[in-house]
Design a protein around this motif. Structure first.
Motif, mmCIF file in Angstrom:
data_model
loop_
_atom_site.group_PDB
_atom_site.id
_atom_site.type_symbol
_atom_site.label_atom_id
_atom_site.label_comp_id
_atom_site.label_asym_id
_atom_site.label_seq_id
_atom_site.Cartn_x
_atom_site.Cartn_y
_atom_site.Cartn_z
ATOM 1 N N ALA A 1 -22.267 12.563 15.445
ATOM 2 C CA ALA A 1 -22.892 12.709 16.765
ATOM 3 C C ALA A 1 -23.921 13.835 16.776
ATOM 4 C CB ALA A 1 -21.833 12.964 17.831
ATOM 5 N N THR A 2 -23.607 14.961 16.103
ATOM 6 C CA THR A 2 -24.486 16.140 16.147
ATOM 7 C C THR A 2 -25.284 16.351 14.868
ATOM 8 O OG1 THR A 2 -22.795 17.636 15.268
ATOM 9 C CG2 THR A 2 -22.839 17.310 17.666
ATOM 10 N N TYR A 3 -24.890 15.712 13.786
ATOM 11 C CA TYR A 3 -25.495 15.844 12.455
ATOM 12 C C TYR A 3 -25.177 17.195 11.798
ATOM 13 C CZ TYR A 3 -28.547 12.441 14.918
ATOM 14 O OH TYR A 3 -29.034 11.428 15.701
ATOM 15 N N ASN A 4 -24.357 18.011 12.449
ATOM 16 C CA ASN A 4 -23.936 19.294 11.888
ATOM 17 C C ASN A 4 -22.606 19.160 11.161
ATOM 18 O OD1 ASN A 4 -26.053 21.059 12.591
ATOM 19 N ND2 ASN A 4 -25.305 21.226 14.698
ATOM 20 N N ILE A 5 -22.202 20.224 10.494
ATOM 21 C CA ILE A 5 -20.917 20.238 9.796
ATOM 22 C C ILE A 5 -19.793 19.781 10.733
ATOM 23 C CG2 ILE A 5 -19.134 21.935 9.179
ATOM 24 C CD1 ILE A 5 -20.994 23.192 7.228
ATOM 25 N N SER A 6 -18.948 18.892 10.229
ATOM 26 C CA SER A 6 -17.786 18.416 10.975
ATOM 27 C C SER A 6 -16.678 19.463 10.911
ATOM 28 C CB SER A 6 -17.288 17.096 10.372
ATOM 29 O OG SER A 6 -15.967 16.817 10.785
ATOM 30 N N LEU A 7 -16.239 19.931 12.070
ATOM 31 C CA LEU A 7 -15.151 20.915 12.095
ATOM 32 C C LEU A 7 -13.868 20.325 11.531
ATOM 33 C CD1 LEU A 7 -15.699 22.677 15.525
ATOM 34 C CD2 LEU A 7 -16.001 23.661 13.250
ATOM 35 N N GLU A 8 -13.642 19.050 11.797
ATOM 36 C CA GLU A 8 -12.429 18.399 11.280
ATOM 37 C C GLU A 8 -12.474 18.346 9.751
ATOM 38 O OE1 GLU A 8 -13.099 17.522 15.390
ATOM 39 O OE2 GLU A 8 -14.409 17.165 13.665
ATOM 40 N N ALA A 9 -13.629 17.942 9.204
ATOM 41 C CA ALA A 9 -13.767 17.872 7.747
ATOM 42 C C ALA A 9 -13.668 19.257 7.128
ATOM 43 C CB ALA A 9 -15.095 17.214 7.385
ATOM 44 N N LEU A 10 -14.263 20.250 7.787
ATOM 45 C CA LEU A 10 -14.219 21.618 7.277
ATOM 46 C C LEU A 10 -12.793 22.148 7.265
ATOM 47 C CD1 LEU A 10 -15.538 24.261 6.359
ATOM 48 C CD2 LEU A 10 -15.958 24.803 8.779
ATOM 49 N N THR A 11 -12.082 21.940 8.371
ATOM 50 C CA THR A 11 -10.698 22.426 8.464
ATOM 51 C C THR A 11 -9.819 21.782 7.403
ATOM 52 O OG1 THR A 11 -10.964 22.752 10.845
ATOM 53 C CG2 THR A 11 -8.717 22.679 9.993
ATOM 54 N N GLU A 12 -9.945 20.473 7.258
ATOM 55 C CA GLU A 12 -9.147 19.755 6.257
ATOM 56 C C GLU A 12 -9.460 20.249 4.846
ATOM 57 O OE1 GLU A 12 -8.567 15.161 4.632
ATOM 58 O OE2 GLU A 12 -9.542 15.522 6.565
ATOM 59 N N LYS A 13 -10.731 20.474 4.577
ATOM 60 C CA LYS A 13 -11.152 20.922 3.245
ATOM 61 C C LYS A 13 -10.638 22.339 2.961
ATOM 62 C CE LYS A 13 -15.383 20.729 0.411
ATOM 63 N NZ LYS A 13 -15.160 19.445 -0.296
ATOM 64 N N LEU A 14 -10.628 23.194 3.988
ATOM 65 C CA LEU A 14 -10.121 24.561 3.823
ATOM 66 C C LEU A 14 -8.620 24.573 3.537
ATOM 67 C CD1 LEU A 14 -12.123 26.326 6.668
ATOM 68 C CD2 LEU A 14 -12.279 26.876 4.225
ATOM 69 N N ILE A 15 -7.885 23.715 4.225
ATOM 70 C CA ILE A 15 -6.433 23.638 3.988
ATOM 71 C C ILE A 15 -6.144 23.259 2.542
ATOM 72 C CG2 ILE A 15 -4.335 22.328 4.553
ATOM 73 C CD1 ILE A 15 -5.488 22.116 7.458
ATOM 74 N N ILE A 16 -6.887 22.258 2.059
ATOM 75 C CA ILE A 16 -6.702 21.811 0.673
ATOM 76 C C ILE A 16 -7.125 22.907 -0.303
ATOM 77 C CG2 ILE A 16 -7.511 20.150 -1.061
ATOM 78 C CD1 ILE A 16 -7.821 18.132 1.284
ATOM 79 N N ALA A 17 -8.253 23.568 -0.009
ATOM 80 C CA ALA A 17 -8.760 24.616 -0.904
ATOM 81 C C ALA A 17 -7.806 25.803 -0.972
ATOM 82 C CB ALA A 17 -10.141 25.072 -0.444
ATOM 83 N N LYS A 18 -7.176 26.131 0.147
ATOM 84 C CA LYS A 18 -6.224 27.246 0.139
ATOM 85 C C LYS A 18 -5.021 26.931 -0.729
ATOM 86 C CE LYS A 18 -3.605 30.347 3.137
ATOM 87 N NZ LYS A 18 -3.251 30.700 4.533
ATOM 88 N N SER A 19 -4.554 25.696 -0.641
ATOM 89 C CA SER A 19 -3.376 25.310 -1.430
ATOM 90 C C SER A 19 -3.666 25.298 -2.920
ATOM 91 C CB SER A 19 -2.859 23.943 -0.983
ATOM 92 O OG SER A 19 -3.794 22.927 -1.311
ATOM 93 N N SER A 20 -4.952 25.084 -3.279
ATOM 94 C CA SER A 20 -5.318 25.049 -4.697
ATOM 95 C C SER A 20 -5.938 26.368 -5.165
ATOM 96 C CB SER A 20 -6.313 23.905 -4.959
ATOM 97 O OG SER A 20 -7.519 24.113 -4.244
ATOM 98 N N GLY A 21 -6.005 27.360 -4.266
ATOM 99 C CA GLY A 21 -6.573 28.661 -4.624
ATOM 100 C C GLY A 21 -8.058 28.611 -4.915
#
Length: 389
Positions: free
Chosen positions: A105-125
């Protein structure tokens, strides 16, 4: 091929020309007072403490990454839909880069995608050191929410505001760095204001500003407080870092200083044109950009999405027919990770589905301050003619 209606164009008047002439007749063509004056004008306009003018926004992004300590072993994230400079700047520092999908809708970074990616990245260090949200087309990303995530996950923020000077977020100017460490503007001719080529990094952190100032000019200082040895005399300087020649000239800064007085008027006109497009394009099988209530967009670009499910050949056909009619449409942008250079790094098609969906349907229509009503009507009528069933 030349177009009689480009997608974007600079507006240069006699005041701008005279400002450049005045510098050409002065003692300084570069490293003179005009750069400092331009930096002061922009920092005052956006409400930030420090500004570092550069020869391009790409240079400013590079300096911003270096000032935040980005280097080998680090990872920087940015939007999948942006110009390649938003990610290349991390690679210049020896870091790795990754991409976050967009909100359609906005063409900007998706907060949902960002949040999900951060959760995964934290678990993998494997969390990012820096996130570079891009204010696509001139509309701010949701910086308050992004800042909250940065506090939770420990990353720094560089706003790529190349499209967005003159816009606002939650009634604060884009570039105020209320929710970021550094913001970067572009002054390329198709942007809101121009210095020819040029860019600027702004920040409220004096240490970051000093670092960027040092690296902008070969890593050389004349400040005795920064020197490691006693001065040999008034001529003395020291190189204390490996820096770059990323300086802006006084010629460019004079043009920028003159242009900066017109930011508000230019952005107002762009918003008027964007609002008028809504009626000009009413009823066509397209999706118009969605603006969040918290935002006042600079409308560097006016991007439409053709009807969901459009074929690749039809997308090309619409684009080509508009260009053949003398309308200089463009597409901003190809998902960065689909570029051959990034595919060699292992990125593959399908990595960011929304970004690829966007790319398959996006068309940037002309928008610039001197776009006439007749020209805008022609764009609307020609698009309607091409899209009719």
């Amino acid at each position: 091929m030349s177009f009689h209606i480009p997608y974007g164009r600079q507006d240069i008047d006699n005041e701008d020309i005279q400002a450049v002439i005045n510098v050409l007749k002065s003692d300084f063509l570069t490293q003179g007072p005009a750069v400092n004056a331009f930096e002061a004008a922009i920092s005052s306009y956006v409400g930030v403490k420090y500004a570092v003018a550069c020869n391009s926004a790409t240079s400013a992004l590079h300096l911003a990454c270096l000032a935040l300590g980005v280097g080998p072993g680090d990872i920087v994230w940015t939007s999948a839909i942006t110009f390649v400079a938003s990610s290349n700047c991390a690679l210049y520092c020896g870091a790795e880069v990754d991409f976050v999908d967009i909100n359609l809708a906005t063409y900007n970074i998706s907060l949902e995608a960002l949040t999900e990616k951060l959760i995964i990245a934290k678990s993998s260090g494997n969390l990012p050191k820096v996130l570079i949200p891009v204010h696509m087309a001139g509309q701010s990303a949701d910086m308050r929410a992004i800042y909250a995530l940065s506090q939770e996950y420990g990353f720094k923020i560089i706003e790529d505001a190349s499209h967005a000077i003159g816009g606002s977020y939650e009634n604060s100017s884009i570039g105020s760095c209320k929710f970021s460490d550094i913001a970067v503007f572009s002054f390329h001719p198709v942007k809101i204001i121009t210095t020819g080529e040029g860019g600027m990094a702004v920040t409220n952190n004096g240490i970051l500003a000093d670092k960027m100032n040092l690296l902008r000019s070969h890593g050389i200082t004349r400040d005795p407080a920064q020197m490691q040895s006693k001065s040999d005399g008034p001529w003395y300087y020291e190189q204390i870092e490996l820096g770059f020649n990323y300086r802006m000239t006084d010629i460019q800064a004079a043009l920028g200083m003159s242009q900066s007085k017109k930011i508000g008027g230019y952005v107002l006109r762009r918003n008027e044109l964007a609002e008028r497009y809504k009626s000009v394009l009413r009823g066509l099988p397209i999706t118009l950009p969605t603006l969040l209530e918290s935002n006042y967009s600079a409308f560097h670009l006016f991007i439409i999405l053709l009807t969901d499910g459009i074929t690749k050949s039809r997308h090309l056909e619409v684009f080509s027919q508009l260009r053949e009619a003398g309308i200089g449409v463009n597409i901003h942008y190809i998902p960065v990770y689909l570029q051959p250079y990034y595919q060699k790094k292992g990125f593959k098609k399908g990595y960011c589905p929304n970004a690829e969906e966007y790319y398959s349907r996006a068309v940037s229509l002309p928008i610039f301050p001197n776009l006439s009503i007749d020209q805008q009507d022609f764009v609307g009528s020609k698009l309607g003619e091409i899209l009719k069933p």
